[in-house]
Design a protein around this motif. Structure first.
Motif, mmCIF file in Angstrom:
data_model
loop_
_atom_site.group_PDB
_atom_site.id
_atom_site.type_symbol
_atom_site.label_atom_id
_atom_site.label_comp_id
_atom_site.label_asym_id
_atom_site.label_seq_id
_atom_site.Cartn_x
_atom_site.Cartn_y
_atom_site.Cartn_z
ATOM 1 N N PRO A 288 0.815 -1.224 0.000
ATOM 2 C CA PRO A 288 0.000 0.000 0.000
ATOM 3 C C PRO A 288 0.849 1.274 0.000
ATOM 4 N N LEU A 289 1.996 1.246 0.662
ATOM 5 C CA LEU A 289 2.878 2.418 0.646
ATOM 6 C C LEU A 289 3.398 2.699 -0.759
ATOM 7 N N GLN A 290 3.770 1.645 -1.486
ATOM 8 C CA GLN A 290 4.244 1.825 -2.863
ATOM 9 C C GLN A 290 3.140 2.413 -3.736
ATOM 10 N N ILE A 291 1.925 1.897 -3.565
ATOM 11 C CA ILE A 291 0.806 2.406 -4.355
ATOM 12 C C ILE A 291 0.516 3.858 -3.988
ATOM 13 N N ALA A 292 0.565 4.176 -2.706
ATOM 14 C CA ALA A 292 0.345 5.561 -2.274
ATOM 15 C C ALA A 292 1.408 6.478 -2.878
ATOM 16 N N PHE A 293 2.667 6.040 -2.856
ATOM 17 C CA PHE A 293 3.750 6.848 -3.422
ATOM 18 C C PHE A 293 3.512 7.095 -4.910
ATOM 19 N N ASP B 123 -3.896 12.719 -11.303
ATOM 20 C CA ASP B 123 -5.280 12.457 -10.919
ATOM 21 C C ASP B 123 -5.474 12.889 -9.462
ATOM 22 N N LEU B 124 -6.240 13.954 -9.261
ATOM 23 C CA LEU B 124 -6.425 14.494 -7.916
ATOM 24 C C LEU B 124 -7.144 13.521 -6.994
ATOM 25 N N TYR B 125 -8.037 12.692 -7.536
ATOM 26 C CA TYR B 125 -8.717 11.700 -6.700
ATOM 27 C C TYR B 125 -7.718 10.675 -6.162
ATOM 28 N N LEU B 126 -6.846 10.173 -7.032
ATOM 29 C CA LEU B 126 -5.843 9.202 -6.600
ATOM 30 C C LEU B 126 -4.892 9.824 -5.583
ATOM 31 N N GLN B 127 -4.478 11.054 -5.834
ATOM 32 C CA GLN B 127 -3.605 11.744 -4.888
ATOM 33 C C GLN B 127 -4.292 11.900 -3.536
ATOM 34 N N GLY B 128 -5.564 12.281 -3.574
ATOM 35 C CA GLY B 128 -6.315 12.464 -2.335
ATOM 36 C C GLY B 128 -6.476 11.170 -1.563
ATOM 37 N N THR B 129 -6.721 10.063 -2.276
ATOM 38 C CA THR B 129 -6.846 8.764 -1.619
ATOM 39 C C THR B 129 -5.528 8.378 -0.957
ATOM 40 N N LEU C 38 -3.142 10.416 0.094
ATOM 41 C CA LEU C 38 -2.930 11.287 1.248
ATOM 42 C C LEU C 38 -3.835 10.881 2.419
ATOM 43 N N GLU C 39 -5.053 10.521 2.091
ATOM 44 C CA GLU C 39 -5.997 10.069 3.118
ATOM 45 C C GLU C 39 -5.470 8.808 3.805
ATOM 46 N N TYR C 40 -4.922 7.891 3.008
ATOM 47 C CA TYR C 40 -4.352 6.664 3.553
ATOM 48 C C TYR C 40 -3.160 6.985 4.458
ATOM 49 N N GLU D 116 2.316 17.269 -1.721
ATOM 50 C CA GLU D 116 1.459 18.326 -2.259
ATOM 51 C C GLU D 116 0.013 17.991 -1.940
ATOM 52 N N ASP D 117 -0.455 18.485 -0.819
ATOM 53 C CA ASP D 117 -1.825 18.219 -0.383
ATOM 54 C C ASP D 117 -2.732 19.293 -0.965
ATOM 55 N N ARG D 118 -3.447 18.949 -2.032
ATOM 56 C CA ARG D 118 -4.327 19.912 -2.713
ATOM 57 C C ARG D 118 -5.782 19.737 -2.290
ATOM 58 N N ARG D 119 -5.994 18.909 -1.287
ATOM 59 C CA ARG D 119 -7.365 18.674 -0.842
ATOM 60 C C ARG D 119 -7.902 19.896 -0.114
ATOM 61 N N SER D 120 -9.228 20.001 -0.117
ATOM 62 C CA SER D 120 -9.848 21.089 0.620
ATOM 63 C C SER D 120 -9.637 20.857 2.112
#
Length: 136
Positions: free
Chosen positions: A36-41, A48-54, A56-58, A76-80
């Protein structure tokens, strides 16, 4: 597209920062779930902002507070400002399902970057002048 020296320098700095961040994630994978860490990285490197947000959420739910606080300025946390309150298992499942999309997204970005680098390295070659036909 020909880049100025400043943007080449920016690209070099981004590349170095990415390598440093990769090293941090490698170290984290020694004590935390590796896949999961590799996938998050990888997610953090997509456009894709959704993937980035997921991702960061993880990470937000996984990393111990002292590590998260020191690492967060480099992500780069672009989430609201509003944060999701999804259960960690749901976030992890979403992240794992996203792996295929992440790989496709990264391949597209890599092809685009390769094309830009290739274009920047090979300036347009002027056509050779054609000698007039001497008729003989």
């Amino acid at each position: 597209m020909i880049r100025s020296n400043g943007s080449l320098m920016d690209e070099l700095v981004r590349h170095r920062a990415s390598q440093s961040l990769a090293h941090v994630f490698t170290l984290l994978a020694l004590v935390l779930p590796s896949e999961p860490l590799q996938i998050a990285f990888r997610s953090l490197h997509t456009n894709d902002l959704y993937l980035q947000g997921t991702a960061l959420e993880y990470l937000e739910g996984l990393l111990p507070a002292p590590i998260r606080e020191r690492l967060w300025p480099f992500l780069e946390d672009r989430r609201s400002g509003r944060r999701s309150q999804r259960p960690r298992d749901e976030i992890l499942a979403d992240l794992m399902r996203s792996n295929h999309s992440i790989m496709l997204n990264l391949k597209t970005l890599q092809r685009r970057a390769d094309a830009e680098r290739s274009q920047a390295r090979s300036p347009a070659v002027p056509a050779k002048p054609v000698a007039p036909d001497s008729g003989g």
